[in-house]
Design a protein around this motif. Structure first.
Motif, PDB file in Angstrom:
ATOM      1  N   GLU A   1     -13.456 -32.610  10.875  1.00 35.08           N
ATOM      2  CA  GLU A   1     -13.148 -32.182  12.235  1.00 35.08           C
ATOM      3  C   GLU A   1     -11.926 -32.930  12.769  1.00 35.08           C
ATOM      4  N   ARG A   2     -11.823 -34.216  12.411  1.00 39.07           N
ATOM      5  CA  ARG A   2     -10.641 -34.972  12.814  1.00 39.07           C
ATOM      6  C   ARG A   2      -9.378 -34.397  12.192  1.00 39.07           C
ATOM      7  N   LEU A   3      -9.436 -34.074  10.905  1.00 35.49           N
ATOM      8  CA  LEU A   3      -8.273 -33.497  10.233  1.00 35.49           C
ATOM      9  C   LEU A   3      -7.917 -32.149  10.836  1.00 35.49           C
ATOM     10  N   ARG A   4      -8.921 -31.328  11.033  1.00 37.23           N
ATOM     11  CA  ARG A   4      -8.690 -29.972  11.541  1.00 37.23           C
ATOM     12  C   ARG A   4      -8.083 -30.002  12.940  1.00 37.23           C
ATOM     13  N   GLY A   5      -8.471 -30.959  13.750  1.00 37.48           N
ATOM     14  CA  GLY A   5      -7.933 -31.071  15.091  1.00 37.48           C
ATOM     15  C   GLY A   5      -6.555 -31.683  15.145  1.00 37.48           C
ATOM     16  N   ASN A   6      -6.048 -32.092  13.983  1.00 39.97           N
ATOM     17  CA  ASN A   6      -4.739 -32.753  13.942  1.00 39.97           C
ATOM     18  C   ASN A   6      -3.814 -32.111  12.907  1.00 39.97           C
ATOM     19  N   GLY A   7      -3.868 -30.790  12.830  1.00 38.86           N
ATOM     20  CA  GLY A   7      -2.867 -30.063  12.073  1.00 38.86           C
ATOM     21  C   GLY A   7      -3.236 -29.662  10.668  1.00 38.86           C
ATOM     22  N   TYR A   8      -4.401 -30.076  10.163  1.00 39.00           N
ATOM     23  CA  TYR A   8      -4.800 -29.705   8.813  1.00 39.00           C
ATOM     24  C   TYR A   8      -5.571 -28.384   8.817  1.00 39.00           C
ATOM     25  N   TYR A   9      -5.333 -27.587   7.780  1.00 41.41           N
ATOM     26  CA  TYR A   9      -6.122 -26.389   7.540  1.00 41.41           C
ATOM     27  C   TYR A   9      -7.206 -26.778   6.540  1.00 41.41           C
ATOM     28  N   THR A  10      -8.463 -26.629   6.921  1.00 42.17           N
ATOM     29  CA  THR A  10      -9.562 -27.141   6.112  1.00 42.17           C
ATOM     30  C   THR A  10     -10.329 -25.991   5.455  1.00 42.17           C
ATOM     31  N   VAL A  11     -10.495 -26.096   4.150  1.00 43.57           N
ATOM     32  CA  VAL A  11     -11.200 -25.075   3.372  1.00 43.57           C
ATOM     33  C   VAL A  11     -12.230 -25.764   2.483  1.00 43.57           C
ATOM     34  N   GLY A  12     -13.441 -25.269   2.510  1.00 46.17           N
ATOM     35  CA  GLY A  12     -14.481 -25.748   1.614  1.00 46.17           C
ATOM     36  C   GLY A  12     -14.855 -24.667   0.621  1.00 46.17           C
ATOM     37  N   VAL A  13     -14.907 -25.013  -0.651  1.00 48.81           N
ATOM     38  CA  VAL A  13     -15.327 -24.093  -1.710  1.00 48.81           C
ATOM     39  C   VAL A  13     -16.495 -24.741  -2.431  1.00 48.81           C
ATOM     40  N   GLY A  14     -17.672 -24.150  -2.326  1.00 53.57           N
ATOM     41  CA  GLY A  14     -18.832 -24.725  -2.993  1.00 53.57           C
ATOM     42  C   GLY A  14     -19.522 -25.781  -2.150  1.00 53.57           C
ATOM     43  N   LYS A  15     -20.189 -26.708  -2.820  1.00 53.01           N
ATOM     44  CA  LYS A  15     -21.086 -27.655  -2.155  1.00 53.01           C
ATOM     45  C   LYS A  15     -20.337 -28.913  -1.711  1.00 53.01           C
ATOM     46  N   ILE A  16     -20.117 -29.022  -0.406  1.00 57.12           N
ATOM     47  CA  ILE A  16     -19.522 -30.221   0.175  1.00 57.12           C
ATOM     48  C   ILE A  16     -20.562 -30.953   1.019  1.00 57.12           C
ATOM     49  N   SER A  17     -21.228 -30.231   1.909  1.00 55.68           N
ATOM     50  CA  SER A  17     -22.376 -30.805   2.617  1.00 55.68           C
ATOM     51  C   SER A  17     -23.621 -30.524   1.764  1.00 55.68           C
ATOM     52  N   HIS A  18     -24.807 -30.572   2.313  1.00 54.15           N
ATOM     53  CA  HIS A  18     -25.994 -30.449   1.464  1.00 54.15           C
ATOM     54  C   HIS A  18     -26.223 -29.037   0.955  1.00 54.15           C
ATOM     55  N   HIS A  19     -26.128 -28.046   1.835  1.00 51.80           N
ATOM     56  CA  HIS A  19     -26.397 -26.677   1.413  1.00 51.80           C
ATOM     57  C   HIS A  19     -25.234 -26.165   0.560  1.00 51.80           C
ATOM     58  N   PRO A  20     -25.544 -25.502  -0.554  1.00 52.05           N
ATOM     59  CA  PRO A  20     -24.516 -25.261  -1.571  1.00 52.05           C
ATOM     60  C   PRO A  20     -23.387 -24.315  -1.174  1.00 52.05           C
ATOM     61  N   ASP A  21     -23.547 -23.547  -0.098  1.00 47.81           N
ATOM     62  CA  ASP A  21     -22.433 -22.737   0.386  1.00 47.81           C
ATOM     63  C   ASP A  21     -22.052 -23.089   1.821  1.00 47.81           C
ATOM     64  N   GLY A  22     -22.644 -24.176   2.336  1.00 46.87           N
ATOM     65  CA  GLY A  22     -22.294 -24.638   3.675  1.00 46.87           C
ATOM     66  C   GLY A  22     -23.027 -23.945   4.801  1.00 46.87           C
ATOM     67  N   TYR A  23     -24.035 -23.120   4.474  1.00 38.23           N
ATOM     68  CA  TYR A  23     -24.831 -22.437   5.495  1.00 38.23           C
ATOM     69  C   TYR A  23     -26.294 -22.853   5.352  1.00 38.23           C
ATOM     70  N   VAL A  24     -26.966 -22.992   6.474  1.00 39.29           N
ATOM     71  CA  VAL A  24     -28.322 -23.541   6.485  1.00 39.29           C
ATOM     72  C   VAL A  24     -29.350 -22.425   6.349  1.00 39.29           C
ATOM     73  N   TYR A  25     -30.079 -22.429   5.254  1.00 40.71           N
ATOM     74  CA  TYR A  25     -31.209 -21.515   5.042  1.00 40.71           C
ATOM     75  C   TYR A  25     -32.045 -22.045   3.886  1.00 40.71           C
ATOM     76  N   ASP A  26     -33.307 -21.650   3.838  1.00 37.06           N
ATOM     77  CA  ASP A  26     -34.219 -22.153   2.818  1.00 37.06           C
ATOM     78  C   ASP A  26     -33.955 -21.501   1.464  1.00 37.06           C
ATOM     79  N   TYR A  27     -34.508 -22.104   0.424  1.00 35.59           N
ATOM     80  CA  TYR A  27     -34.253 -21.680  -0.944  1.00 35.59           C
ATOM     81  C   TYR A  27     -34.454 -20.178  -1.170  1.00 35.59           C
ATOM     82  N   LEU A  28     -35.556 -19.620  -0.671  1.00 37.41           N
ATOM     83  CA  LEU A  28     -35.902 -18.233  -0.985  1.00 37.41           C
ATOM     84  C   LEU A  28     -35.513 -17.258   0.120  1.00 37.41           C
ATOM     85  N   GLU A  29     -34.753 -17.719   1.080  1.00 33.43           N
ATOM     86  CA  GLU A  29     -34.316 -16.861   2.174  1.00 33.43           C
ATOM     87  C   GLU A  29     -32.937 -16.271   1.873  1.00 33.43           C
ATOM     88  N   PRO A  30     -32.600 -15.141   2.517  1.00 34.41           N
ATOM     89  CA  PRO A  30     -31.221 -14.649   2.426  1.00 34.41           C
ATOM     90  C   PRO A  30     -30.278 -15.597   3.159  1.00 34.41           C
TER      91      PRO A  30
END
Length: 500
Positions: free
Chosen positions: A122-151
């Motif tokens: 968030e600090r980088l993004r607010g100071n001129g950086y374009y931020t892109v995540g591909v794959g698992k950076i935080s805990h959930h493997p695509d960066g969206y919060v949902y349970d294992y068997l949920e869509p």
């Protein structure tokens, strides 16, 4: 509070939000460096670059030669979600929520701006950086919060951090399925654990998810070049996380009979099972030939098979890293891009009878960290560093002011002078109702259990594999180190009833 370095009194400055504004106000200054951050799940420092000459890791080894290679990097929490949360917020855990896998989901995703901790993204993004995540950076493997068997949900795990969050789930359908996926498109979750903990399918790299992630990162790199704006590209690979799956060609790199076994497979003398774990994650794979136990080691033959599987997965992810690094060169971006490779924690491969992470032993806490800076030569750094130090390091790379309240300190000065005499040279870790201190020679851990406080001390000069707790033999050393350990004791286990 901060006990890894003095509390910052500086106030964050507000820089122009877009790169164009930066360029107009600073027409003579060089563009800030791009940052390519590669997170690798469960990667312990078992690579050729770390002295494991039996491991086939040519791409990471090549990068290591060009990088500051940290031989004693320790994570703050030995579990995926909490380690990544610590990386992102740069603070030691104050509550048991922060040592659990749902830390970001509970403390960032569900909080409004101003109420949640500010990630370095968030600090980088607010100071001129374009931020892109591909794959698992935080805990959930695509960066969206949902349970294992949920869509897949539309609840992003790190609001405010990403301009884009991308993932190719391929034949598996969702990121959770892909994370636990097999080459035929099946996965551990829907099969309810009726699977083996390994697989060697005769498929291309794209037959498993990390091959798709590498391809997606390569395509996005081309777009980022066209933007002409400093970028942060985070690429999160799954392997060598369980299941240990990899195309057969990576298994074929190894002669199984020559793979070394754990140097110490037993409960440390004067310790107990309570300091370890029963390898529950590993044993979830119900079709494995043997179960791990703290009562006895698995057979040598099966131990080698599982270690073979882990190393094949390492070699597979090494190849994907190589593709991404090659594209960075091809696009002409390498000369102004800092590259960071980080393992979110280590993994016991039969060490102390454990197959997994989730302990306060070095095998679970020590992981890979290498940082390549354009125009700088590679350095071997043996001083103790922490994942908590990465946040302020990235701020310094980006030319941003220090952030008040962070618990780490920038690694840049240490990278410039590997024997820096003023470096802190210790790190704190937390788990299993314990607080642990790692110094150059010792690991001191204090567990808060029902029977009271339990102290363990390991001397790496005499016992590199942590086979004997010597706390009872060295009370003076315990007392000396306890003063330092208490500086890192945030009281998280005293504040709440138990580890969540």
């Amino acid at each position: 509070m901060s006990f890894l370095k003095p509390f910052f009194l500086s106030v964050a400055l507000v820089w122009p939000v877009c790169h164009e504004s930066f360029a107009l106000q600073n027409p003579t200054e060089k563009s800030p460096p791009n940052i390519l951050f590669i997170a690798i799940d469960d990667l312990r420092p078992e690579l050729g670059a770390y002295g494991a000459d039996y491991v086939h890791s040519p791409n990471l080894d090549r990068l290591a030669q060009q990088s500051s290679l940290f031989h004693n990097h320790f994570v703050t929490v030995p579990t995926c979600g909490a380690s990544r949360y610590n990386l992102l917020v740069g603070k030691l855990p104050q509550s048991t929520v922060e040592v659990g896998n749902m830390a970001a989901a509970q403390l960032i995703s569900k909080k409004a701006e101003g109420e949640r901790p500010v990630t370095f993204l968030e600090r980088l993004r607010g100071n001129g950086y374009y931020t892109v995540g591909v794959g698992k950076i935080s805990h959930h493997p695509d960066g969206y919060v949902y349970d294992y068997l949920e869509p897949k949900s539309d609840q992003i795990e790190l609001p405010g951090s990403w301009d884009e969050m991308l993932f190719d789930a391929g034949k598996w359908g969702t990121a959770h399925n892909a994370f636990f996926g097999y080459a035929d498109g099946s996965n551990r979750n829907t099969l309810k654990g009726q699977v083996k903990p390994y697989e060697a399918a005769d498929v291309t790299d794209e037959g498993y998810p990390d091959g798709l992630t590498a391809n997606l990162a390569i395509e996005k790199m081309k777009d980022l070049k066209e933007k002409g704006q400093p970028f942060f590209l985070g690429v999160g690979f799954f392997k060598p996380h369980l299941p240990f799956t990899a195309p057969k060609k990576y298994w074929d790199l190894y002669e199984e009979s020559e793979i070394p076994l754990a140097p110490f497979a037993g409960i440390p003398e004067s310790s107990s099972k309570a300091s370890l774990l029963a390898s529950g994650e590993f044993n979830q794979y119900a079709l494995g030939e043997e179960k791990a136990s703290l009562d006895a080691a698995m057979s040598d033959a099966y131990s080698r098979k599982v270690r073979h599987a882990y190393l094949a997965a390492v070699s597979y992810v090494d190849a994907q890293v190589g593709k991404v690094l090659d594209e960075l060169e091809k696009q002409g971006l390498a000369e102004n891009t800092i590259v960071v490779v980080w393992g979110d924690h280590g993994w016991h491969l039969g060490d102390q009878l454990v197959w997994g992470k989730h302990t306060l032993f070095d095998r679970a806490l020590q992981s890979v960290l290498m940082i390549r800076r354009p125009g700088k030569s590679g350095e071997q750094i043996t001083q103790i560093v922490s994942t908590t130090d990465i946040y302020p390091t990235i701020l310094e790379f980006a030319g941003l002011p220090e952030e008040a309240g962070l618990d780490g300190e920038s690694l840049v000065a240490l990278m410039d002078e590997p024997q820096l005499p003023t470096w802190r040279n210790y790190a704190y870790s937390y788990y299993n109702r314990g607080v642990s201190l790692r110094t150059a020679q010792y690991r001191l851990t204090e567990y808060l259990r029902k029977e009271g406080k339990i102290i363990e001390l390991y001397d790496f000069n005499k016992d590199p594999y942590q086979s004997k707790n010597v706390a009872g033999d060295q009370p003076q050393k315990v007392e000396q180190l306890m003063n330092l350990l208490e500086k890192g004791n945030t009281g998280l286990y005293q504040k709440e009833a138990g580890d969540k």
